[in-house]
Design an enzyme around this catalytic site. Structure first.
Site, PDB file in Angstrom:
ATOM      1  N   CYS A   2      42.813 -56.419  55.475  1.00 52.63           N
ATOM      2  CA  CYS A   2      41.606 -56.639  56.257  1.00 52.63           C
ATOM      3  C   CYS A   2      40.658 -55.473  56.013  1.00 52.63           C
ATOM      4  O   CYS A   2      40.861 -54.666  55.118  1.00 52.63           O
ATOM      5  CB  CYS A   2      41.945 -56.737  57.744  1.00 52.63           C
ATOM      6  SG  CYS A   2      43.131 -58.035  58.165  1.00 52.63           S
ATOM      7  N   ARG A  50      38.744 -59.721  59.575  1.00 53.73           N
ATOM      8  CA  ARG A  50      40.101 -60.251  59.453  1.00 53.73           C
ATOM      9  C   ARG A  50      40.305 -61.165  58.258  1.00 53.73           C
ATOM     10  O   ARG A  50      39.508 -62.067  58.001  1.00 53.73           O
ATOM     11  CB  ARG A  50      40.478 -61.023  60.728  1.00 53.73           C
ATOM     12  CG  ARG A  50      41.953 -61.422  60.709  1.00 53.73           C
ATOM     13  CD  ARG A  50      42.390 -62.193  61.928  1.00 53.73           C
ATOM     14  NE  ARG A  50      43.841 -62.375  61.893  1.00 53.73           N
ATOM     15  CZ  ARG A  50      44.508 -63.312  62.543  1.00 53.73           C
ATOM     16  NH1 ARG A  50      43.860 -64.146  63.335  1.00 53.73           N
ATOM     17  NH2 ARG A  50      45.823 -63.406  62.433  1.00 53.73           N
ATOM     18  N   LEU A  51      41.384 -60.907  57.540  1.00 55.95           N
ATOM     19  CA  LEU A  51      41.957 -61.863  56.601  1.00 55.95           C
ATOM     20  C   LEU A  51      43.233 -62.360  57.265  1.00 55.95           C
ATOM     21  O   LEU A  51      44.231 -61.638  57.329  1.00 55.95           O
ATOM     22  CB  LEU A  51      42.278 -61.203  55.257  1.00 55.95           C
ATOM     23  CG  LEU A  51      42.855 -62.134  54.185  1.00 55.95           C
ATOM     24  CD1 LEU A  51      41.804 -63.120  53.700  1.00 55.95           C
ATOM     25  CD2 LEU A  51      43.405 -61.339  53.000  1.00 55.95           C
ATOM     26  N   ILE A  53      46.635 -63.812  57.951  1.00 53.13           N
ATOM     27  CA  ILE A  53      47.848 -64.089  57.175  1.00 53.13           C
ATOM     28  C   ILE A  53      49.044 -64.311  58.095  1.00 53.13           C
ATOM     29  O   ILE A  53      49.867 -65.193  57.855  1.00 53.13           O
ATOM     30  CB  ILE A  53      48.119 -62.928  56.193  1.00 53.13           C
ATOM     31  CG1 ILE A  53      47.038 -62.919  55.097  1.00 53.13           C
ATOM     32  CG2 ILE A  53      49.509 -63.036  55.564  1.00 53.13           C
ATOM     33  CD1 ILE A  53      47.111 -61.742  54.163  1.00 53.13           C
ATOM     34  N   ASN A  75      44.502 -52.431  58.941  1.00 57.65           N
ATOM     35  CA  ASN A  75      44.388 -53.137  57.671  1.00 57.65           C
ATOM     36  C   ASN A  75      45.739 -53.081  56.982  1.00 57.65           C
ATOM     37  O   ASN A  75      46.279 -51.992  56.760  1.00 57.65           O
ATOM     38  CB  ASN A  75      43.316 -52.464  56.804  1.00 57.65           C
ATOM     39  CG  ASN A  75      43.420 -52.854  55.337  1.00 57.65           C
ATOM     40  OD1 ASN A  75      43.798 -53.967  55.008  1.00 57.65           O
ATOM     41  ND2 ASN A  75      43.083 -51.924  54.456  1.00 57.65           N
ATOM     42  N   GLY A  76      46.299 -54.243  56.654  1.00 54.81           N
ATOM     43  CA  GLY A  76      47.570 -54.264  55.943  1.00 54.81           C
ATOM     44  C   GLY A  76      48.569 -55.182  56.593  1.00 54.81           C
ATOM     45  O   GLY A  76      48.214 -56.150  57.269  1.00 54.81           O
ATOM     46  N   ASP A 100      51.856 -59.025  63.742  1.00 57.74           N
ATOM     47  CA  ASP A 100      52.487 -57.755  63.389  1.00 57.74           C
ATOM     48  C   ASP A 100      51.697 -56.579  63.957  1.00 57.74           C
ATOM     49  O   ASP A 100      52.244 -55.510  64.217  1.00 57.74           O
ATOM     50  CB  ASP A 100      52.633 -57.622  61.870  1.00 57.74           C
ATOM     51  CG  ASP A 100      51.313 -57.709  61.123  1.00 57.74           C
ATOM     52  OD1 ASP A 100      50.385 -58.375  61.622  1.00 57.74           O
ATOM     53  OD2 ASP A 100      51.200 -57.133  60.022  1.00 57.74           O
ATOM     54  N   GLY A 368      54.384 -56.400  40.603  1.00 53.72           N
ATOM     55  CA  GLY A 368      55.456 -55.507  40.177  1.00 53.72           C
ATOM     56  C   GLY A 368      55.043 -54.048  40.130  1.00 53.72           C
ATOM     57  O   GLY A 368      55.783 -53.220  39.600  1.00 53.72           O
TER      58      GLY A 368
END
Length: 646
Positions: A2, A50-51, A53, A75-76, A100, A368
């Site tokens: 975010c 906000r994104l 998820i 954010n995260g 979360d 990765g």
């Protein structure tokens, strides 16, 4: 992933507070297009883009505790939030969301500033304690998510990206000379420096507390650490270590798949991303869509290996084929998002790939990234091993021939000419006992860009010795670690945190409202890797030996045994198609514009421009200098003289 922004200090409840916060957070719309949220109270203004998820319904931020006196924007992702939530409920805490984010305020209630030690995640957090009237800023251990701050106009300001600060503090749009020198040397400004005067980056693994009276306390709560030389081995055998690593990686992948939206994964065709996808397919029930970038230039293209993995894993796959022309066209957009000079064009194809990911309906991808730093994957580590062997007999003509086993993927390899290789890799052999030994050739090459600085710029930066200055920043205990451990630490703190996770990671994904997740940088995986003996990482000249063992039965043998080929893209070649450059290149690198900026010597830049236009810039030094100069001029145009919009 975010966007966050805000400030604390005098006048936080003034009539213009909402407008100030809106101007800041709207510059971060790309990080969070699903909605905005605000909290304004005496001494504090918080904003969030906000994104969505996790907890799509009730997870809007800012979020508070039961009493309403601790607030956060963040954010995260906190990957272990399910377990943390259960523990906190058992201890009497009451939750009003399923997000979360909410575990953050309850953990702070319970543990104070040590709440960060309980988080498994990638995060940049701003937390307001209304009782103590203190602001707490925290950043994840590896530096996956960015967080910037500055003191101005009697307030502390913070944001996920610098453009949000510039939107309300235009006086901060001034280039910091030492930040530029660091970027052109180490590939990124060294935390807490940035390219902007007076703007600081919160270093990875740090927490900054700002009290009501303005006092600041910066605390490092985590760092990459390694056993001292002579410490008894932590593992009884390679087999035991490989089994433990497999279990740990599977759990890291399982945690990072937590989302209420579909999850994708990048597939480069190498060991690391292939291993991530193989673990998703083999140990979880999560359907996964894979994405790759391919190139028209055979030197950079890995599509043959990517397609082999697609067939092996049976994934639904999308390949984005990227041309030189597309890289040149998209480069200005990259720089708007990166907010820092770059020395390579490699982030651009990743930005274009994340755009395709978003167009296909995905907000989350696993990557990765980090495996090379944790398990000894880069040629720089093997190169340093050979150079240390050579340095014990510096007059040997046989020992440096071992370098011929490296860099086979490069069209203009520095080892293809034995005399040049002897000269190039012989640089800095006298620094064999210093922690920066492995990085001397790379930084020496990068620093050639400093020859293009104007006399005024060179005078403003002084005569700082790049090796000495960086070494003074390292922890004293580094000298008691093995040589490989020293090399890994410097790599993690410079290239990984400053460039790979930033310009080539967070910024290019967030440009298209996509969140990248990196299971190899789960802090438990890092701590495990750091305890490994050096020969479990590099055995002979085989890199990532233990990781290969841990993933061997999940992947085709040619992927398991394939030599590491770092992800790269065409550099100066991307800006000259049939000898013609895009209009913005000719404009920004014109004699008039170079002189007007005051950063570079116009005559020298003109010669470099002609060399690149003629296709004669084949070495790393010229290419890095050209890309670094062009990206600096784009930053000047975008932020110092133009719009701050993303």
């Amino acid at each position: 992933m975010c966007g966050i922004a805000g400030f604390s200090g005098a006048g936080a409840q003034s009539l213009d507070t909402q407008g100030v916060l809106e101007r800041m957070i709207h510059t971060l719309h790309h990080r969070g297009p699903d909605g905005y949220g605000y909290h304004v109270d005496a001494g504090i203004g918080l904003a969030h883009a906000r994104l969505s998820i996790i907890d799509l319904v009730s997870g809007d931020q800012p979020i508070h505790n039961e009493r309403g006196d601790v607030w956060t924007v963040f954010n995260g992702e906190i990957f272990n939030y399910v377990e943390l939530r259960a523990d906190l409920i058992a201890q009497g805490h009451h939750f009003y969301t399923q997000s979360d984010t909410e575990v953050i305020v309850h953990l702070y209630d319970h543990y104070g500033d040590r709440f960060v030690e309980h988080l498994n995640g990638q995060f940049a957090i701003a937390l307001w304690d209304a009782r103590k009237r203190r602001l707490v800023l925290a950043r994840d251990r590896a530096g996956i998510r960015p967080l910037f701050h500055t003191r101005a106009r009697g307030r502390i300001w913070f944001a996920s990206e610098i453009k949000a600060l510039l939107a309300v503090l235009p006086e901060r749009a001034s280039l910091h000379p030492n930040g530029l020198v660091e970027a052109l040397t180490y590939w990124a400004p060294a935390d807490p420096e940035t390219l902007f005067e007076g703007v600081h980056s919160l270093p990875p693994g740090h927490l900054l507390a700002i009290e009501e009276d303005g006092r600041e306390t910066l605390t490092q709560y985590w760092d990459w650490t390694f056993p001292e030389i002579g410490t008894p081995p932590a593992f009884t055998s390679v087999e035991q270590a490989a089994d433990e690593l497999r279990s740990l990686l599977v759990d890291a992948v399982r945690l990072q798949l937590r989302a209420d939206v579909p999850v994708g994964a990048y597939l480069s065709g190498g060991l690391d991303s292939s291993g991530i996808v193989a673990m998703i397919r083999g140990f979880t029930q999560t359907p996964v869509r894979t994405f790759s970038v391919a190139f028209e230039d055979a030197e950079f293209d890995e599509s043959e290996h990517q397609q082999a993995m697609v067939r092996h894993l049976g994934t639904d796959h999308t390949t984005l084929r990227c041309t030189r022309e597309q890289i040149g066209e998209a480069f200005p957009r990259l720089i708007r998002h990166a907010e820092v000079p770059v020395l390579r064009t490699a982030p651009v194809p990743m930005m274009l790939l994340s755009q395709r990911v978003r167009e296909e309906g995905f907000k989350v991808v696993l990557t990765g990234e980090g495996a090379d730093e944790v398990f000894g994957g880069y040629d720089i580590f093997k190169e340093a091993k050979v150079r240390r062997f050579w340095a014990r007999q510096p007059n040997s003509t046989m020992r440096p021939k071992l370098l011929g086993r490296l860099y086979g993927y490069l069209e203009n390899s520095p080892v293809s000419n034995p005399a040049f290789a002897q000269s190039f890799f012989g640089q800095g052999l006298e620094h064999i006992d210093r922690p920066i030994f492995a990085h001397v050739p790379r930084w020496t090459t990068s620093q050639r860009a400093l020859n293009f600085l104007s006399a005024e710029m060179r005078a403003s930066t002084g005569d700082r010795n790049a090796l000495d200055w960086y070494e003074q920043r390292l922890p004293p205990e580094i000298n008691r670690w093995t040589p490989l451990a020293r090399d890994q630490y410097v790599e993690a703190k410079s290239l990984l945190a400053g460039y790979l996770l930033a310009a080539q990671g967070d910024r290019v994904a967030s440009a298209n409202s996509v969140e990248g997740r990196v299971p190899f940088l789960d802090h438990r995986v890092i701590e495990f890797g750091n305890r490994l003996p050096a020969n479990y990482k590099i055995r002979g000249l085989t890199e990532k030996y233990l990781l290969r063992r841990a993933l061997a039965d999940l992947l085709p043998i040619d992927i398991v045994t394939r030599t590491k080929q770092p992800y790269r893209a065409p550099d100066s070649q991307s800006f000259f198609i049939n000898g013609k450059a895009p209009d913005y290149v000719a404009d920004l690198l014109s004699t008039e514009r170079i002189r007007k900026s005051g950063y570079f010597d116009a005559v020298r830049v003109g010669r470099l421009l002609d060399k690149c236009r003629a296709g004669k810039a084949t070495g790393f030094a010229d290419n890095q200098a050209f890309v670094g100069i062009l990206s600096t001029m784009l930053l000047d145009e975008t932020f110092m003289r133009g719009s701050t919009g993303g």
